[in-house]
Design a protein around this motif. Structure first.
Motif, PDB file in Angstrom:
ATOM      1  N   THR A 103      -3.316 -12.905  -4.439  1.00  0.00           N
ATOM      2  CA  THR A 103      -3.618 -11.740  -3.612  1.00  0.00           C
ATOM      3  C   THR A 103      -2.433 -11.431  -2.705  1.00  0.00           C
ATOM      4  OG1 THR A 103      -4.526 -13.045  -1.788  1.00  0.00           O
ATOM      5  CG2 THR A 103      -6.045 -12.452  -3.583  1.00  0.00           C
ATOM      6  N   ALA A 104      -2.509 -10.289  -2.024  1.00  0.00           N
ATOM      7  CA  ALA A 104      -1.462  -9.946  -1.064  1.00  0.00           C
ATOM      8  C   ALA A 104      -1.376 -10.999   0.039  1.00  0.00           C
ATOM      9  CB  ALA A 104      -1.744  -8.572  -0.458  1.00  0.00           C
ATOM     10  N   PHE A 105      -2.525 -11.552   0.408  1.00  0.00           N
ATOM     11  CA  PHE A 105      -2.557 -12.599   1.427  1.00  0.00           C
ATOM     12  C   PHE A 105      -1.809 -13.840   0.952  1.00  0.00           C
ATOM     13  CE2 PHE A 105      -4.489 -16.363   3.322  1.00  0.00           C
ATOM     14  CZ  PHE A 105      -4.426 -16.056   4.681  1.00  0.00           C
ATOM     15  N   ALA A 163       1.813  -1.304  -2.285  1.00  0.00           N
ATOM     16  CA  ALA A 163       0.758  -0.985  -3.249  1.00  0.00           C
ATOM     17  C   ALA A 163      -0.592  -1.388  -2.667  1.00  0.00           C
ATOM     18  CB  ALA A 163       1.002  -1.720  -4.560  1.00  0.00           C
ATOM     19  N   GLY A 164      -1.600  -0.610  -2.934  1.00  0.00           N
ATOM     20  CA  GLY A 164      -2.939  -0.912  -2.441  1.00  0.00           C
ATOM     21  C   GLY A 164      -3.646   0.357  -2.016  1.00  0.00           C
ATOM     22  N   ALA A 165      -4.965   0.344  -2.027  1.00  0.00           N
ATOM     23  CA  ALA A 165      -5.749   1.520  -1.685  1.00  0.00           C
ATOM     24  C   ALA A 165      -6.880   1.161  -0.736  1.00  0.00           C
ATOM     25  CB  ALA A 165      -6.315   2.169  -2.947  1.00  0.00           C
ATOM     26  N   SER A 166      -7.234   2.109   0.113  1.00  0.00           N
ATOM     27  CA  SER A 166      -8.317   1.905   1.081  1.00  0.00           C
ATOM     28  C   SER A 166      -9.412   2.938   0.886  1.00  0.00           C
ATOM     29  CB  SER A 166      -7.773   2.023   2.510  1.00  0.00           C
ATOM     30  OG  SER A 166      -6.712   1.142   2.739  1.00  0.00           O
ATOM     31  N   LEU A 167      -9.548   3.466  -0.324  1.00  0.00           N
ATOM     32  CA  LEU A 167     -10.429   4.611  -0.525  1.00  0.00           C
ATOM     33  C   LEU A 167     -11.859   4.387  -0.033  1.00  0.00           C
ATOM     34  CD1 LEU A 167     -10.423   7.480  -1.565  1.00  0.00           C
ATOM     35  CD2 LEU A 167     -11.042   6.627  -3.828  1.00  0.00           C
ATOM     36  N   PRO A 168     -12.537   3.270  -0.396  1.00  0.00           N
ATOM     37  CA  PRO A 168     -13.920   3.112   0.083  1.00  0.00           C
ATOM     38  C   PRO A 168     -14.018   3.113   1.610  1.00  0.00           C
ATOM     39  CG  PRO A 168     -13.471   1.575  -1.694  1.00  0.00           C
ATOM     40  CD  PRO A 168     -12.157   2.176  -1.298  1.00  0.00           C
ATOM     41  N   ARG A 219      -4.355  -5.080   5.899  1.00  0.00           N
ATOM     42  CA  ARG A 219      -2.926  -5.309   6.068  1.00  0.00           C
ATOM     43  C   ARG A 219      -2.216  -3.991   6.334  1.00  0.00           C
ATOM     44  NH1 ARG A 219      -0.314  -5.084   0.603  1.00  0.00           N
ATOM     45  NH2 ARG A 219      -1.942  -4.535  -0.880  1.00  0.00           N
ATOM     46  N   TRP A 220      -1.026  -4.091   6.909  1.00  0.00           N
ATOM     47  CA  TRP A 220      -0.235  -2.905   7.216  1.00  0.00           C
ATOM     48  C   TRP A 220       0.229  -2.272   5.916  1.00  0.00           C
ATOM     49  CZ3 TRP A 220      -0.288  -1.401  12.141  1.00  0.00           C
ATOM     50  CH2 TRP A 220       0.450  -0.253  12.479  1.00  0.00           C
ATOM     51  N   ALA A 221       0.223  -0.940   5.842  1.00  0.00           N
ATOM     52  CA  ALA A 221       0.515  -0.247   4.588  1.00  0.00           C
ATOM     53  C   ALA A 221       2.006  -0.089   4.304  1.00  0.00           C
ATOM     54  CB  ALA A 221      -0.160   1.126   4.584  1.00  0.00           C
ATOM     55  N   SER A 222       2.831  -0.066   5.342  1.00  0.00           N
ATOM     56  CA  SER A 222       4.256   0.171   5.135  1.00  0.00           C
ATOM     57  C   SER A 222       4.939  -1.040   4.521  1.00  0.00           C
ATOM     58  CB  SER A 222       4.929   0.502   6.468  1.00  0.00           C
ATOM     59  OG  SER A 222       6.326   0.571   6.328  1.00  0.00           O
ATOM     60  N   ARG A 223       5.968  -0.798   3.705  1.00  0.00           N
ATOM     61  CA  ARG A 223       6.743  -1.900   3.126  1.00  0.00           C
ATOM     62  C   ARG A 223       7.711  -2.491   4.142  1.00  0.00           C
ATOM     63  NH1 ARG A 223       8.590  -0.291  -2.927  1.00  0.00           N
ATOM     64  NH2 ARG A 223       9.428  -2.413  -2.832  1.00  0.00           N
ATOM     65  N   PHE A 262      -2.253   4.130   7.337  1.00  0.00           N
ATOM     66  CA  PHE A 262      -1.292   3.136   7.781  1.00  0.00           C
ATOM     67  C   PHE A 262      -1.872   1.725   7.724  1.00  0.00           C
ATOM     68  CE2 PHE A 262      -3.192   4.548  11.840  1.00  0.00           C
ATOM     69  CZ  PHE A 262      -3.476   3.356  12.475  1.00  0.00           C
ATOM     70  N   LEU A 263      -3.146   1.611   7.321  1.00  0.00           N
ATOM     71  CA  LEU A 263      -3.753   0.315   7.051  1.00  0.00           C
ATOM     72  C   LEU A 263      -4.327   0.320   5.638  1.00  0.00           C
ATOM     73  CD1 LEU A 263      -5.700  -0.543  10.349  1.00  0.00           C
ATOM     74  CD2 LEU A 263      -3.446  -1.353   9.637  1.00  0.00           C
ATOM     75  N   ILE A 264      -4.218  -0.819   4.949  1.00  0.00           N
ATOM     76  CA  ILE A 264      -4.832  -0.994   3.628  1.00  0.00           C
ATOM     77  C   ILE A 264      -6.013  -1.926   3.782  1.00  0.00           C
ATOM     78  CG2 ILE A 264      -4.512  -1.894   1.292  1.00  0.00           C
ATOM     79  CD1 ILE A 264      -1.563  -1.158   1.529  1.00  0.00           C
ATOM     80  N   CYS A 265      -7.195  -1.485   3.355  1.00  0.00           N
ATOM     81  CA  CYS A 265      -8.408  -2.296   3.444  1.00  0.00           C
ATOM     82  C   CYS A 265      -8.882  -2.592   2.030  1.00  0.00           C
ATOM     83  CB  CYS A 265      -9.495  -1.540   4.214  1.00  0.00           C
ATOM     84  SG  CYS A 265      -9.000  -1.048   5.880  1.00  0.00           S
TER      85      CYS A 265
END
Length: 362
Positions: free
Chosen positions: A2-4, A266-271, A285-289, A357-360
């Motif tokens: 995972t990203a974590f 990469a990642g989406a927070s749509l829901p 997590r923070w969305a910016s690279r 600016f946040l990915i959930c």
């Protein structure tokens, strides 16, 4: 992975290098050759995940032919011998490796090079993004696979810094102790080590090195990176057009400029963005690279990230700082560490998801 997990592994690698010579405030490990030998079970799990990513990338269809090179004795072997390609779906170039020829070439000492592996596998991409965030650097990942005991490349140096991650087998590295010398003859006191799985080697730019196999199948990743490279290039180009010499920009100014880049992980927070709801186990997590640039005044917190400026209440400063460290926190962890009421933390996360600016996730 995972990203974590990827972020934790990136931190582990850099902290291991840090313990040898000190990275200070997480400066890139440039300036001398450094070696890290892991001792955590988590490192082994991350290594296995990255190795699985290598095999997956080799098997997947649709990769560009330019992602692959087969090098023997310093010369590239014609792709038509070991790679089949066809054009389909417009201009999409589909490729497939030819196992028989490839196996024979690798066993006799040729090296298969996979360029920009981060574009072919999500696990490698997540590690690349984590290292970019921690190093404030543009990064990319190449993979090298060989089974011989010769070197496909002679003594050479690269024009970028690199981290070498040994994933499988053993690889013999000789790295000149004279950083920046670009010599064809290595110094007597140069590093001379065989890397085993899990080891990480830092090689500064313009440092001569020789790499060879040990007779067994070996796989390693090279993470190339250029701290602030794009920002520095843009600054120099702008001053050249204006006909004046470029200044030597300070680190804070560079960090502020880097935060203005639009690059997103990469990642989406749509829901969460649609419903505003997060669960205790939702990872945030923070969305910016690249890290945000944060300033405060008496009334507001100004966050510059991905080319946008976001004004927030100063009371959100500690919580935003927790998120801006770059790793992933569950909503439950964030709520515990924050100095805000849970309802305010939830509102901040929902606002961040809606404004991208946040990915959930999860």
């Amino acid at each position: 992975m995972t990203a974590f997990d990827a972020f934790a592994h990136a931190q582990s690698l850099l902290e291991g290098l840090d313990s040898l010579d000190g990275l200070g405030d997480r400066q890139p490990p440039a300036g001398r050759v450094r070696l890290y030998e892991p001792g955590k079970a988590a490192d082994a799990a991350a290594r296995d995940a990255l190795l699985a990513g290598v095999w997956s990338a080799l098997a997947r269809p649709g990769a560009l032919a330019t992602n692959f090179r087969l090098v023997e004795s310093g010369r590239q072997i014609d792709r038509s011998r070991w790679l089949r390609s066809r054009v389909g779906d417009g201009e999409v170039l589909h490729t497939a490796l030819v196992p028989a020829y490839l196996h024979s070439a690798v066993e006799r000492g040729a090296t298969l090079v996979v360029s920009h592996l981060e574009a072919l596998d999500e696990r490698v991409m997540l590690l690349c993004e984590a290292l970019e965030y921690l190093l404030h650097a543009r990064a990319w990942v190449n993979c090298y696979i060989t089974a011989g005991d010769n070197s496909a490349f002679d003594v050479h140096s690269d024009d970028h810094d690199a981290l070498i991650l040994q994933l499988h087998g053993r690889k013999h590295w000789q790295v000149d102790s004279r950083v920046g010398a670009r010599s064809r003859d290595l110094a007597d006191d140069s590093l001379d080590r065989v890397l085993t799985p899990g080891m990480c080697l830092s090689v500064p730019r313009d440092t001569a090195h020789r790499v060879s196999g040990t007779g067994d199948l070996t796989v390693h990743l090279t993470v190339g990176y250029e701290p602030f490279a794009d920002v520095l290039e843009e600054t120099r180009a702008a001053h050249e057009l204006a006909g004046r010499p470029a200044p030597d920009p300070g680190r804070e100014w560079l960090a502020a400029r880097l935060a203005q880049r639009p690059d997103r992980r990469a990642g989406a927070s749509l829901p969460s963005a649609l419903t505003g709801e997060v669960q205790p186990t939702t990872r945030i997590r923070w969305a910016s690279r690249f890290p945000p640039y944060i300033t405060t005044d008496e009334d507001h917190l100004t966050v510059t990230t991905m080319g946008r400026r976001i004004r927030l209440d100063t009371r959100l400063g500690h919580t935003v700082g927790l998120l801006a460290r770059g790793g992933a926190l569950t909503f439950g962890e964030l709520a515990v560490r924050s100095d805000l009421p849970t309802t305010d933390v939830r509102a901040l996360v929902a606002f961040g998801a809606r404004n991208d600016f946040l990915i959930c996730e999860g």
